[in-house]
Every structure is written in C-alpha cells, then in structure tokens.
Scaffold this motif. Structure first.
Motif, PDB file in Angstrom:
ATOM      1  N   ALA A 161       6.812  61.556 -13.506  1.00  0.00           N
ATOM      2  CA  ALA A 161       8.090  61.914 -14.128  1.00  0.00           C
ATOM      3  C   ALA A 161       8.130  61.343 -15.540  1.00  0.00           C
ATOM      4  CB  ALA A 161       9.257  61.392 -13.297  1.00  0.00           C
ATOM      5  N   ALA A 162       7.454  62.022 -16.451  1.00  0.00           N
ATOM      6  CA  ALA A 162       7.397  61.591 -17.848  1.00  0.00           C
ATOM      7  C   ALA A 162       7.294  62.826 -18.725  1.00  0.00           C
ATOM      8  CB  ALA A 162       6.186  60.673 -18.066  1.00  0.00           C
ATOM      9  N   PRO A 163       7.669  62.712 -20.012  1.00  0.00           N
ATOM     10  CA  PRO A 163       7.505  63.849 -20.914  1.00  0.00           C
ATOM     11  C   PRO A 163       6.048  64.296 -20.960  1.00  0.00           C
ATOM     12  CG  PRO A 163       8.838  62.139 -21.931  1.00  0.00           C
ATOM     13  CD  PRO A 163       8.277  61.542 -20.683  1.00  0.00           C
ATOM     14  N   LEU A 164       5.838  65.593 -21.154  1.00  0.00           N
ATOM     15  CA  LEU A 164       4.495  66.152 -21.220  1.00  0.00           C
ATOM     16  C   LEU A 164       3.985  66.082 -22.650  1.00  0.00           C
ATOM     17  CD1 LEU A 164       2.059  67.722 -20.070  1.00  0.00           C
ATOM     18  CD2 LEU A 164       3.355  69.835 -20.501  1.00  0.00           C
ATOM     19  N   GLY A 165       2.812  65.465 -22.805  1.00  0.00           N
ATOM     20  CA  GLY A 165       2.197  65.390 -24.119  1.00  0.00           C
ATOM     21  C   GLY A 165       0.777  65.910 -24.103  1.00  0.00           C
ATOM     22  N   ALA A 169      -1.185  74.663 -31.986  1.00  0.00           N
ATOM     23  CA  ALA A 169       0.155  74.104 -31.815  1.00  0.00           C
ATOM     24  C   ALA A 169       1.134  75.163 -31.302  1.00  0.00           C
ATOM     25  CB  ALA A 169       0.648  73.505 -33.128  1.00  0.00           C
ATOM     26  N   ASN A 170       1.036  76.369 -31.837  1.00  0.00           N
ATOM     27  CA  ASN A 170       1.923  77.436 -31.369  1.00  0.00           C
ATOM     28  C   ASN A 170       1.704  77.729 -29.893  1.00  0.00           C
ATOM     29  OD1 ASN A 170       3.046  77.749 -33.910  1.00  0.00           O
ATOM     30  ND2 ASN A 170       1.697  79.427 -34.499  1.00  0.00           N
ATOM     31  N   ARG A 171       0.447  77.759 -29.467  1.00  0.00           N
ATOM     32  CA  ARG A 171       0.145  78.030 -28.064  1.00  0.00           C
ATOM     33  C   ARG A 171       0.642  76.898 -27.171  1.00  0.00           C
ATOM     34  NH1 ARG A 171       0.082  81.885 -24.766  1.00  0.00           N
ATOM     35  NH2 ARG A 171      -0.549  83.024 -26.647  1.00  0.00           N
ATOM     36  N   LEU A 206       3.635  76.573 -23.976  1.00  0.00           N
ATOM     37  CA  LEU A 206       3.416  75.974 -22.664  1.00  0.00           C
ATOM     38  C   LEU A 206       4.383  74.830 -22.387  1.00  0.00           C
ATOM     39  CD1 LEU A 206      -0.495  75.904 -22.581  1.00  0.00           C
ATOM     40  CD2 LEU A 206       1.054  77.626 -21.625  1.00  0.00           C
ATOM     41  N   GLN A 207       5.403  74.693 -23.233  1.00  0.00           N
ATOM     42  CA  GLN A 207       6.435  73.675 -23.072  1.00  0.00           C
ATOM     43  C   GLN A 207       5.912  72.249 -23.175  1.00  0.00           C
ATOM     44  OE1 GLN A 207       6.769  76.525 -20.563  1.00  0.00           O
ATOM     45  NE2 GLN A 207       7.758  77.275 -22.423  1.00  0.00           N
ATOM     46  N   VAL A 208       4.863  72.071 -23.986  1.00  0.00           N
ATOM     47  CA  VAL A 208       4.443  70.718 -24.312  1.00  0.00           C
ATOM     48  C   VAL A 208       5.528  70.088 -25.192  1.00  0.00           C
ATOM     49  CG1 VAL A 208       2.733  69.350 -25.589  1.00  0.00           C
ATOM     50  CG2 VAL A 208       1.994  71.239 -24.105  1.00  0.00           C
ATOM     51  N   GLU A 209       5.908  68.859 -24.861  1.00  0.00           N
ATOM     52  CA  GLU A 209       7.005  68.220 -25.589  1.00  0.00           C
ATOM     53  C   GLU A 209       6.532  67.389 -26.775  1.00  0.00           C
ATOM     54  OE1 GLU A 209      10.000  66.501 -22.685  1.00  0.00           O
ATOM     55  OE2 GLU A 209       8.444  67.170 -21.289  1.00  0.00           O
ATOM     56  N   GLN A 210       5.383  66.718 -26.627  1.00  0.00           N
ATOM     57  CA  GLN A 210       4.865  65.850 -27.680  1.00  0.00           C
ATOM     58  C   GLN A 210       3.404  66.222 -27.939  1.00  0.00           C
ATOM     59  OE1 GLN A 210       6.876  63.644 -29.119  1.00  0.00           O
ATOM     60  NE2 GLN A 210       8.548  63.481 -27.630  1.00  0.00           N
ATOM     61  N   LEU A 211       3.085  66.575 -29.166  1.00  0.00           N
ATOM     62  CA  LEU A 211       1.703  66.857 -29.554  1.00  0.00           C
ATOM     63  C   LEU A 211       1.234  65.745 -30.479  1.00  0.00           C
ATOM     64  CD1 LEU A 211      -0.868  68.510 -29.801  1.00  0.00           C
ATOM     65  CD2 LEU A 211       0.257  69.912 -31.544  1.00  0.00           C
ATOM     66  N   TYR A 212       0.216  65.000 -30.030  1.00  0.00           N
ATOM     67  CA  TYR A 212      -0.384  63.941 -30.826  1.00  0.00           C
ATOM     68  C   TYR A 212      -1.661  64.506 -31.440  1.00  0.00           C
ATOM     69  CZ  TYR A 212       2.753  61.409 -27.697  1.00  0.00           C
ATOM     70  OH  TYR A 212       3.844  61.004 -26.981  1.00  0.00           O
ATOM     71  N   GLU A 213      -1.566  64.980 -32.666  1.00  0.00           N
ATOM     72  CA  GLU A 213      -2.679  65.616 -33.366  1.00  0.00           C
ATOM     73  C   GLU A 213      -3.282  64.559 -34.297  1.00  0.00           C
ATOM     74  OE1 GLU A 213      -2.457  69.916 -34.828  1.00  0.00           O
ATOM     75  OE2 GLU A 213      -2.432  68.743 -36.692  1.00  0.00           O
ATOM     76  N   LEU A 214      -4.189  63.759 -33.734  1.00  0.00           N
ATOM     77  CA  LEU A 214      -4.673  62.586 -34.443  1.00  0.00           C
ATOM     78  C   LEU A 214      -5.761  62.950 -35.442  1.00  0.00           C
ATOM     79  CD1 LEU A 214      -4.834  59.944 -31.572  1.00  0.00           C
ATOM     80  CD2 LEU A 214      -2.888  60.672 -32.984  1.00  0.00           C
ATOM     81  N   PRO A 215      -5.739  62.325 -36.629  1.00  0.00           N
ATOM     82  CA  PRO A 215      -6.764  62.614 -37.636  1.00  0.00           C
ATOM     83  C   PRO A 215      -8.111  62.055 -37.194  1.00  0.00           C
ATOM     84  CG  PRO A 215      -5.363  60.807 -38.358  1.00  0.00           C
ATOM     85  CD  PRO A 215      -4.751  61.343 -37.100  1.00  0.00           C
ATOM     86  N   PHE A 216      -9.092  62.929 -37.057  1.00  0.00           N
ATOM     87  CA  PHE A 216     -10.412  62.462 -36.665  1.00  0.00           C
ATOM     88  C   PHE A 216     -11.182  62.114 -37.933  1.00  0.00           C
ATOM     89  CE2 PHE A 216     -14.665  62.354 -35.003  1.00  0.00           C
ATOM     90  CZ  PHE A 216     -14.483  61.809 -33.746  1.00  0.00           C
ATOM     91  N   ASP A 217     -11.297  60.818 -38.178  1.00  0.00           N
ATOM     92  CA  ASP A 217     -11.927  60.309 -39.387  1.00  0.00           C
ATOM     93  C   ASP A 217     -12.870  59.174 -39.008  1.00  0.00           C
ATOM     94  OD1 ASP A 217     -10.172  58.276 -38.711  1.00  0.00           O
ATOM     95  OD2 ASP A 217      -8.796  58.656 -40.372  1.00  0.00           O
TER      96      ASP A 217
END
Length: 309
Positions: free
Chosen positions: A43-47, A75-77, A81-92
């Motif tokens: 029971a937690a937000p979906l990320g 991100a649009n897709r 799908l009702q994802v609440e949090q998207l963590y799009e981390l910089p790959f460096d």
C-alpha cells in the motif's frame, strides 16, 4: 504523474513509493508485468525508476540508434499506466560509478526511501553491472525494503523483448510489434517547422524529429495522432511519411503526419503518433501530379484501415 530528475532532497510526498526499476524502453508487456507487480506489492504510491540517457547510450555514444522511445514518449506511456512518481535519474559518471551497495544505500534507501522494489529477473545494476537480483534482494533486506523479482514473460514461444520489437518494426510488422508492446508503437515530440512543401501540395503536415530513435521501416503509414498540448488537444486519424523524402533529394529522416479533416497550426505543440499499419515504401515519382495522386490513394487506404478505430 510527477517527474523527478534527482534522488536527493526529494519532498516527503515523493518518497516511500513502491517502485519498478529498469530502462523500460518501449514499455512493452514484459515491462508492464514488472510495473503491475510493483503496483500490487504494498500500500504505497506507484513509482518507476529509470535512467536518462539510457546506460547503453552513455557507454556506447557512437553506436547506431537503438531506442524505441525517447524520454518524452516513455513518460507519456507511463502516465497512461497511472504511475504516480517517475524518477528519471541522470545516468552520468557519478551514477555509473556507484557500486551495487552504494546505489542501494544512497539512491534507493536514503534518497528515494523506497518501500518496495520490483525488477525483472535479468536486471543488473551498479558499477560494471556487478549487482544482480540476488544482490538486490540481500541489500533490500539489510536496508529495510522488500524486493520482488518479476519472471520474464512471452507469448509461449519467445520472451517479450525490445530486440524482438525492433526487428518487427524494421520489417514493417506493426501488428506484431503491437502484440509484444501491448500498444501501438508511437513517436512523440514537438511539431517543428519544415520546408512546407506539403501545404503547397494540398497535404499540410506536422513534422517531428526522430533523432536518436531506432527507425521503423521507412515509408508511409496509417496513423492515429494524439495532440497532447494546445487548443487542438484530442485524438485524430491520418497518414504519415517516415523517411528522407526522396522526391526532394536526400534529407535527414523525419516523421510528417497529415491529419484528416484538420485545419489548424500545430507548431510548437506536442504530438503522439501511433504507427498502425505500413502502407508502402518511399519512392520517387515522375513529377508532382504523380506524387499527389499517390498521396490521394494513401489517404483513402489509411481512412479505410482506420475506419473502425
């Protein structure tokens, strides 16, 4: 859906999610299974935790384009799908240099405060891909988050994979790609200015760049077009040309979409164009009348294909 580009100093309401972790290029049915398991894990937000650029682009910057989706399309897709949090981390260099233990502690535990992590069975992480699902499970136990390993899925004969989807797209087999993706293959992006030849021919088009993407078979397609921004937001039908426009010389590939029964400017707006069916390859015609006649036939065929959609 909220999008975060760092794992530090997140607000409290962006922490504590149940996350699906991976690259999710294409967001195909295999990826969907990972996301659904994360959704139902607790029971937690979906990320979703993913990386930009794709790690393969970082390590092989001169390799041919392979991505099925740019960051905007992915991100649009995920939002659909009702994802609440998207963590799009910089790959460096910083992220690439973290050991599995450092990644789990600094990013997942201290940064995101995850409650649960779901990954595919073949997931690897950390410096030189030295961590696998067994390492992640152990680290989760030590750091206080649970881990679910999603089995690889397929159609009974082959696993769903981005490689198989790329092959189908290269061969113009859009319905086979759709079967593996669980949705039509789409190209998303901003409408840019072109040379405006289409308007002169009676077929004004919305032009979009396709840089950095694995290109489907070049040619003409029946398409479904979602206008995502601006006053003309909505869903439309049309016909599109993906390619180099051989009638007018050799050009950089792009996507040009003619939207049926539509008369408005879309410059600067963002579209999502679904490639539904491949109609024909690009070709060079003996003059503009022959080109226009073929465009008329393409439009009629696309209308027929899309009539039930």
């Amino acid at each position: 859906m909220r999008i975060h580009h760092d794992w530090t100093a997140l607000p409290p309401d962006a922490r504590g999610a149940s996350i699906a972790m991976g690259n999710f290029d294409g967001v195909h049915l295999g990826h969907r299974s990972v996301i659904d398991l994360a959704r139902n894990a607790c029971a937690a937000p979906l990320g979703v935790l993913t990386f930009e650029p794709h790690p393969r682009e970082y390590f092989q910057p001169d390799a041919p384009p392979f991505r099925l989706m740019n960051a905007e399309s992915r991100a649009n897709r995920l939002a659909r799908l009702q994802v609440e949090q998207l963590y799009e981390l910089p790959f460096d260099a910083v992220l690439a240099g973290l050991s599995p233990e450092e990644f789990a502690r600094q990013v997942l535990s201290q940064g995101l405060g995850v409650r649960h992590v779901t990954v595919g069975a073949d997931f690897c992480f950390g410096r030189k891909r030295s961590g696998d699902v067994r390492v992640l499970t152990r680290l989760g136990h030590e750091l206080g988050f649970d881990v679910t390993v999603a089995p690889l899925i397929g159609d009974g004969q082959n696993e769903y994979s981005s490689t198989a989807i790329r092959t189908a797209l290269t061969e113009g087999r859009m319905r086979d790609a759709e079967r593996m993706l669980g949705h039509w293959h789409r190209i998303d992006g901003e409408v840019i200015h072109g040379e405006k030849r289409g308007r002169e021919l009676g077929y004004p088009t919305a032009n979009m760049a396709v840089d950095g993407l694995h290109l489907p078979k070049l040619g003409v397609y029946a398409v479904l077009v979602d206008v995502l921004t601006g006053p003309e937001q909505g869903s439309y039908k049309g016909v599109a040309s993906l390619g180099v426009r051989p009638m007018f010389g050799r050009n950089q590939p792009n996507l040009e979409s003619f939207i049926f029964d539509f008369d408005a400017s879309l410059y600067g707006e963002h579209l999502s164009v679904a490639l539904v069916e491949y109609l024909r390859p690009e070709q060079k015609f003996d003059g503009l009348p022959a080109l226009i006649a073929q465009m008329d036939r393409d439009s009629a065929r696309a209308r027929e294909i899309l009539s039930s959609r």
